[in-house]
Design an enzyme around this catalytic site. Structure first.
Site, PDB file in Angstrom:
ATOM      1  CB  THR D  17      36.748  23.715  -3.464  1.00 27.80           C
ATOM      2  OG1 THR D  17      36.344  24.886  -4.226  1.00 27.80           O
ATOM      3  CG2 THR D  17      36.527  24.215  -1.985  1.00 27.80           C
ATOM      4  CD  GLU D  98      48.394  28.360 -19.049  1.00 29.91           C
ATOM      5  OE1 GLU D  98      49.349  28.498 -19.466  1.00 29.91           O
ATOM      6  OE2 GLU D  98      47.895  27.071 -19.155  1.00 29.91           O
ATOM      7  CE1 TYR D 159      58.541  25.115 -12.060  1.00 24.88           C
ATOM      8  CE2 TYR D 159      57.697  23.485 -13.730  1.00 24.88           C
ATOM      9  CZ  TYR D 159      57.479  24.541 -12.885  1.00 24.88           C
ATOM     10  OH  TYR D 159      56.200  24.808 -12.825  1.00 24.88           O
ATOM     11  CD  GLU D 209      59.418  33.774 -22.027  1.00 20.52           C
ATOM     12  OE1 GLU D 209      59.602  32.515 -21.559  1.00 20.52           O
ATOM     13  OE2 GLU D 209      58.280  33.947 -22.780  1.00 20.52           O
ATOM     14  CG  HIS D 246      55.731  48.970 -34.481  1.00 15.50           C
ATOM     15  ND1 HIS D 246      55.685  48.198 -35.596  1.00 15.50           N
ATOM     16  CD2 HIS D 246      54.679  49.593 -34.294  1.00 15.50           C
ATOM     17  CE1 HIS D 246      54.586  48.425 -36.353  1.00 15.50           C
ATOM     18  NE2 HIS D 246      53.657  49.454 -35.513  1.00 15.50           N
TER      19      HIS D 246
END
Lengths: 381, 289, 381, 289
Positions: D17, D98, D159, D209, D246
């Protein structure tokens, strides 16, 4: 340790639960000042740690400063169910469209917290359980895991709560559960959880009982634990580290365990009246039993003392020394019967006898209580 | 055999270097318990009563073959010690300390169940098998070997009952302290089951008290037992009976009063003892001496 | 968000970890006052969010007010690795008998926090990992569960820590883990964890990086997030809700995803120099892209702008309107190339073209960057 | 067949909704995805795009037979929705939001693994099977049916790669967004395994990445794969590559740089793509069009 309503309400609010605007007053002047701040009508609620306060006249609605003064005068300094009213909570009177119940407590047998909701708020949950069990739903939570909103929604849906209210109530359930775990509570309860005329949800009462063993519990928010013991002997007992409960009989009791103490009271209660419950736990030293004697003798009119201790974890011979030292220093004038068994029992008996304590060496508490009864009967003759 | 503790039980003492831990280790040894070592983090390498002290339970188990542990650690460290002990594969844990936070107990209980460990307490005097040994603080003087099992929520009342029985020449097979806390690591029905299955036990005494639901929830188990059961519930006049809050009990309609417990136990076929001393008569009636 | 050392140290101390006595100074006068309170010798530590501060001269030992004034004068207002020193931490100089390392971070692949200890403190853990891997031990913790002292002791024993130190260090590990979970940290580190000459254990440095997504994190203790962006464009970016990182090139970039932004930079970087990294995330509106253009133009000397956006969750036609409106209102004077694909791409192209934006309709960013390069080359001719 | 999503997948939309939820439902329906309903607590009983809205996932599953769910709920409510969805027995969960707190993701991941649910994200564009359907936000225009699989850590780069392939007449079997967060619900090697086993996939492209260890830790899996693999790693000049600290990487000696990832992937037999556009040439060299 049970918190006062106003203390619990502060913690609930801190956790994000809506609580009506309020203030705490110890004097009528304070109450009037709060009244002026908040605006009428208001509720005035006696802050005493006992259930059924409302029926006992401890909650009043006031719609003007005059009525406020009357209510505060009447409540402050009065007694409700035997407890002195030192403070009143002055609180906004919320427009109520519906009252719900929300409670979280320990299920000792299951070993998990249980969360209970009901569409019948403002009444005892026991009453609802008797009359309308279908209006109650409960679910257990996993210790260590969080309780998620969807679990709360699933619970609330069982009693027919839907729409916006479903989401609003689930939010309160989750926050109350967070309070329950954060402060290591044994009971956290909102009764009633009120749906306001504006569609909001607010906690109009607040109950929170904290596990006394939980050090981490309240942190800085911790109220003074000793201050809640209104009986001076009980407070003193807490100070020295024993559990003392004042009763209205005349036979003093020292026991080294809660079960033994309860059984001793039960047996004394058949023919005499216990003056107190006192249990030392596992920390007996000479000093502690000396202090226990002091504690007992703070009470007027004792006719006799019964000491019932076991040497398991406790060094009972040291305890005996403390009792005898107190008797030597103060000269009681009333008989003391001791049953002391277990590790180092023979040394203990010898010490007790050296101080004039009547020692019973049989295991049954019944026999020792018989002995005290006989002594008192003989004395009375 | 016996319940929980037997000739094969090799015990370590956690918190052995403490005041209470070292004294109780001596008492356990003098009762011929197979205590094989102790643990106090940071004090590994030392000895107490001639027993080696280790930094970790893991090490203690590796070096001594221990399969049971008794705790004399401070309440605040109990959960840590408990998790460590379960992780080390110890199957029987006796948690003597009192004042362990209830929320910790919930987690300890779940941890033990998930991993199949058996535990007593907190606030338990432990377990004692006359003539075999003891884990905990029970005073040896009160006990005598025999065939009656005792399960008690109260430490001191377990001594009282054992003492009365012993004086009446009724010995005990095993005496178990359940623990006096509102939540305990093992429930009453589970303990009853062990006694029902124990070939050295002919009858069982339950020493309960006001509050909680242990006795009421044991009714089903008692109803199915072959062995005679008697029960005493302390706290008829108790001013303080720990109320666990109505909301919990409401779920099952229990109230935790002495009367409610008497009713449930009697309905299940247990003999109700009005006073501890009545246990002697009950034992005699059942020819248990 | 990485906290300053003094902020992290406060949180560590609040959690019960021993931290040397200290104060924070923004002026030399303040530093001297703190020096007077604490007594010399002291450490003066530049508060900059960068590693290797000590080697860069950011940490000084001072043994008198004169030296303190010198050090504070030298550090305050200076730059360390390009970052302005606005504050110094003045801290007790602890007598060190031994230096250990303790760090907790996320193991992203395992999906669990990992706790690392080493007996080599005060140096980079990477260095130790290379030279003395046997001096490092690590263990994963279960998310949602607590980390118990015995687990810490088992870890510490692996690097040979024993006796009283074992218990003291385990206590710090457990407390640091509590900080890590309580504040939803990505990194919590104490390097060195110092064993003092008196046998105590203290955190002589404090690193804490909080998950930016964790709302519950710091609560009242939250430092002003914006204040840590020292670059004004970066701060402004944070304000409008995009990630902007300032670089020293002259090609402005707007991208609608981090991966796409990084790839765009990589491709631009082959023949030109990106002026910035900017990614909008999934929140594109007309207003947002208008603001992104403002943001880009805050930087002097741009030669061209490259817009690289996808219409998945983003309404890119709205974004195009924002860009074009900015260009109409301000008249850029530099070329703008846009690659905008996905849902409603045709509408988007039309809007861009109407405002004079060069539209590339092929999928490969390479092609669009080529186009921008060509335009700039032609312009330069 | 295809990976994760197929003709039998019946999808519910959580947060249907909401502004984004309703728009994306329309896009998913227009791509012929079998969306069967939605969930928004407190809004049960309504409809969105003609689909029924439920108060709970449990109800939605009962009424619609859904076996997959895609999330458009606010980050703060994601963990709640996730636990609910796993509990309701949904086997595939796509977490689009996110900014979900990382500590929540740890718990969601453990929860899903313990209970056998498969999940993508957070911060994932979802999964798309050209010609079959999509769960998530991938823009349909970029995709074409074919036999190349794409796994991407970045939404927008998935994409980009699909677009470049489609323009080169190289269709895709399935395109999966892993999620761009430091901790994701399913690791790269597990996704590679699905593509290796998928009969409709001939080759796989990894779009990675800088940061983390996903690509390095996938090397073993890649080494064992029959199908050709190529990989692009974004962020060579990245000024911000999320360093996960690290201490974590040190445990295994990984450093998360583009160079480290290239080295590990190349050693495992993957073709390194220096720029996204290079994927066209690689596809052509492997006859994938």
């Amino acid at each position: 340790m049970r918190l006062h309503e106003h203390e619990a309400a502060d913690l609930f609010e801190k956790a994000g639960i809506a609580v009506p605007r309020r203030g705490v007053a110890e004097t009528t002047e304070d109450a009037l000042r709060i009244g002026e701040d908040l605006g009428y009508p208001l509720l005035v609620k006696a802050q005493v740690l006992v259930g059924g306060r409302g029926l006992a006249g401890g909650i009043r609605t006031v719609d003007s400063p005059d009525r406020m003064a009357e209510a505060a005068d009447a409540l402050l300094g009065s007694e409700i169910k035997g407890l002195a009213v030192r403070k009143v909570l002055v609180s906004d009177k919320v427009d109520i469209s519906r009252e719900l119940y929300l409670g979280i407590t320990m299920d000792g047998f299951d070993g998990r917290p249980v969360i209970v909701v009901s569409t019948e708020g403002g009444v005892n949950i026991e009453e609802t359980a008797g009359k309308h069990p279908e209006k109650i739903a409960a679910v257990h939570a996993d210790p260590g895991a969080s309780f998620q909103p969807y679990e709360a929604r699933n619970l609330l849906r069982k009693v027919g709560i839907a729409g916006k209210l479903l989401v609003a109530c689930a939010d309160v359930v989750v926050k109350l559960y967070r309070v329950f775990t954060r402060y290591e509570a044994l009971i956290a309860e909102i009764n009633p959880l009120v749906v306001t005329a504006q569609g909001g949800v607010a906690a109009v009462d607040a109950v929170l009982e904290i596990d006394d063993s939980a050090a981490s519990g309240l942190g800085e928010a911790a109220p003074d634990r000793l201050s809640r013991y209104e009986n001076p002997i009980e407070r003193k007992g807490r100070e020295i580290g024993v559990t003392y409960v004042d009763l209205d009989g005349d036979i003093g009791l020292i026991s080294s365990g809660a079960g033994l103490g309860m059984a001793s009271m039960d047996i004394i209660g058949r023919r005499m009246k216990p003056a107190n419950f006192l249990e030392t736990g596992g920390g007996i030293t000479e000093k502690l039993l000396y202090q226990c004697m002091e504690l007992l003798m703070m009470k007027r009119g004792l006719r006799g003392i019964f000491i019932n201790i076991y040497g398991g974890i406790n060094p009972i011979h040291e305890g005996a020394r403390g009792v005898v030292r107190y008797m030597e220093e103060h000269g009681l004038g009333i008989p003391v019967v001791a049953k002391a068994l277990g590790n180092l029992q023979e040394e203990t008996w010898e010490i007790f006898r050296s101080g004039g304590v009547h020692v019973v060496t049989e295991a049954a508490t019944e026999k020792a209580v018989d002995r005290l009864f006989e002594i008192l009967s003989n004395n009375a003759r | 055999m016996s319940v929980l503790l037997n000739q094969d039980t090799k015990v370590i003492v956690q918190g052995i270097t403490g005041r209470i831990g070292s004294v109780q280790t001596r008492w356990m040894l003098s009762y011929h318990t197979k205590v094989v070592g102790g643990v106090t983090p940071g004090k590994g390498g030392g000895t107490v009563e001639g027993l080696p002290v280790f930094d970790s339970v893991e090490e203690a188990v590796k070096e001594t073959g221990a399969n049971a542990s008794v705790f004399f650690v401070p309440a605040a460290f109990t959960m840590d010690a408990f998790f460590e002990t379960v992780d080390a594969g110890i199957g029987l844990i006796v948690v003597v300390p009192e004042h362990v936070p209830v929320h910790d107990v919930l987690r300890m209980r779940a941890y033990a169940r998930e991993r199949g460990a058996f535990a007593l307490g907190p606030t338990t005097p432990g377990v004692l098998v006359p003539g075999v040994g003891k884990m905990g603080i029970m005073p040896a003087a009160m006990f005598a070997p025999g065939r009656v099992g005792v399960i008690s929520r109260s430490g001191t009342l377990s001594y009282e009952f054992a003492g009365i029985l012993s004086e009446s020449s009724v010995g005990q097979s095993t005496v178990v302290g359940m623990g006096a806390d509102p939540v305990v690591l093992t429930n009453l029905p589970d303990l009853l089951k062990l006694f029902e299955e124990d070939r050295d036990t002919d009858a069982v005494i339950i020493v309960g008290e006001v509050g909680g639901e242990q006795e009421e929830r044991a009714a089903d188990m008692i109803g199915n037992m072959q062995k005679p059961v008697s029960a005493y519930i302390a706290g008829k006049f108790s001013p303080q009976g720990k109320r666990m809050g109505h909301a919990g009990a409401i779920v099952r309609g229990s109230s935790g009063t002495v009367d409610a417990k008497h009713a449930a136990l009697a309905a299940a076929g247990a003999t109700i003892l009005e006073s501890p001393i009545d246990v002697a008569e009950w034992a005699s009636a059942h020819n248990l001496s």
